[in-house]
Write a protein that holds these residues in place. Structure first.
Motif, mmCIF file in Angstrom:
data_model
loop_
_atom_site.group_PDB
_atom_site.id
_atom_site.type_symbol
_atom_site.label_atom_id
_atom_site.label_comp_id
_atom_site.label_asym_id
_atom_site.label_seq_id
_atom_site.Cartn_x
_atom_site.Cartn_y
_atom_site.Cartn_z
ATOM 1 N N UNK A 27 0.819 -1.217 0.000
ATOM 2 C CA UNK A 27 0.000 0.000 0.000
ATOM 3 C C UNK A 27 0.849 1.261 0.000
ATOM 4 N N UNK A 28 1.972 1.253 0.710
ATOM 5 C CA UNK A 28 2.766 2.470 0.859
ATOM 6 C C UNK A 28 4.026 2.478 0.004
ATOM 7 N N UNK A 29 4.054 1.633 -1.015
ATOM 8 C CA UNK A 29 5.153 1.626 -1.973
ATOM 9 C C UNK A 29 4.602 2.085 -3.319
ATOM 10 N N UNK A 30 5.294 3.004 -3.991
ATOM 11 C CA UNK A 30 4.809 3.487 -5.288
ATOM 12 C C UNK A 30 4.692 2.357 -6.311
ATOM 13 N N UNK A 31 3.937 2.599 -7.381
ATOM 14 C CA UNK A 31 3.685 1.575 -8.403
ATOM 15 C C UNK A 31 4.946 0.914 -8.941
ATOM 16 N N UNK A 32 6.012 1.654 -9.140
ATOM 17 C CA UNK A 32 7.239 1.056 -9.678
ATOM 18 C C UNK A 32 8.236 0.703 -8.580
ATOM 19 N N UNK A 33 7.761 0.692 -7.336
ATOM 20 C CA UNK A 33 8.617 0.343 -6.206
ATOM 21 C C UNK A 33 8.723 -1.162 -6.048
ATOM 22 N N UNK A 34 9.410 -1.587 -5.001
ATOM 23 C CA UNK A 34 9.643 -3.006 -4.760
ATOM 24 C C UNK A 34 9.320 -3.379 -3.324
ATOM 25 N N UNK A 35 8.817 -4.599 -3.156
ATOM 26 C CA UNK A 35 8.608 -5.199 -1.849
ATOM 27 C C UNK A 35 9.338 -6.534 -1.872
ATOM 28 N N UNK A 36 10.209 -6.747 -0.895
ATOM 29 C CA UNK A 36 10.995 -7.975 -0.808
ATOM 30 C C UNK A 36 10.621 -8.706 0.475
ATOM 31 N N UNK A 37 10.480 -10.030 0.375
ATOM 32 C CA UNK A 37 10.166 -10.856 1.536
ATOM 33 C C UNK A 37 11.233 -11.935 1.618
ATOM 34 N N UNK A 38 11.810 -12.111 2.816
ATOM 35 C CA UNK A 38 12.822 -13.148 2.996
ATOM 36 C C UNK A 38 12.581 -13.878 4.312
ATOM 37 N N UNK A 39 13.012 -15.131 4.345
ATOM 38 C CA UNK A 39 12.932 -15.941 5.552
ATOM 39 C C UNK A 39 14.325 -16.499 5.804
ATOM 40 N N UNK A 40 14.803 -16.295 7.028
ATOM 41 C CA UNK A 40 16.110 -16.818 7.419
ATOM 42 C C UNK A 40 15.961 -17.607 8.700
ATOM 43 N N UNK A 41 16.818 -18.591 8.853
ATOM 44 C CA UNK A 41 16.812 -19.426 10.053
ATOM 45 C C UNK A 41 18.053 -19.130 10.865
ATOM 46 N N UNK A 42 17.860 -18.834 12.129
ATOM 47 C CA UNK A 42 18.960 -18.730 13.083
ATOM 48 C C UNK A 42 18.937 -19.998 13.928
#
Length: 122
Positions: A27-42
């Motif tokens: 919602x708060x990222x412009x149309x040509x922006x990016x959203x990145x999702x990552x999962x890491x294990x500690x």
């Protein structure tokens, strides 16, 4: 990620918490922006990061964003949708699962939300 390691919890509630965080990033990222999702294990937990290059959150608002009904500055108003409950609900869900949620942000640079949940080896 080791398939013998799991996070125990309510999948509906955890999904709702992630939907709230990811929905805000979109919602708060412009149309040509990016959203990145990552999962890491500690060693004892999983870290889920949602990072965007959107409008960001002013530093003076960071401590308030998890308060129920909090709706930030003018750029985060009713026209963009939401009731100001999403982040509060996400935080309650994560804490109910003995996890933690943190946020880092710079105005007009983007935001990173990190959800940390304990894992169980089976």
């Amino acid at each position: 990620i080791d398939e013998n390691t799991i996070v125990k919890g309510d999948k509906y509630l955890l999904s709702r918490a992630l939907e709230n965080i990811i929905g805000n990033a979109i919602r708060y990222t412009p149309n040509k922006g990016n959203v990145f999702i990552s999962v890491d294990r500690a060693v004892n937990n999983y870290s889920i990061k949602v990072r965007d290059n959107g409008i960001g959150i002013p530093s003076h608002e960071i401590n308030a964003i998890f308060s129920p009904l909090y709706r930030g500055e003018k750029s985060r108003n009713r026209k963009t949708g939401g009731s100001g409950l999403g982040l509060s609900i996400a935080k309650q869900i994560v804490e109910k699962h003995k996890g933690d949620i943190q946020v880092w942000s710079s105005k007009n640079q983007g935001t990173v939300f990190e959800i940390t949940l304990p894992c169980v080896n089976e």
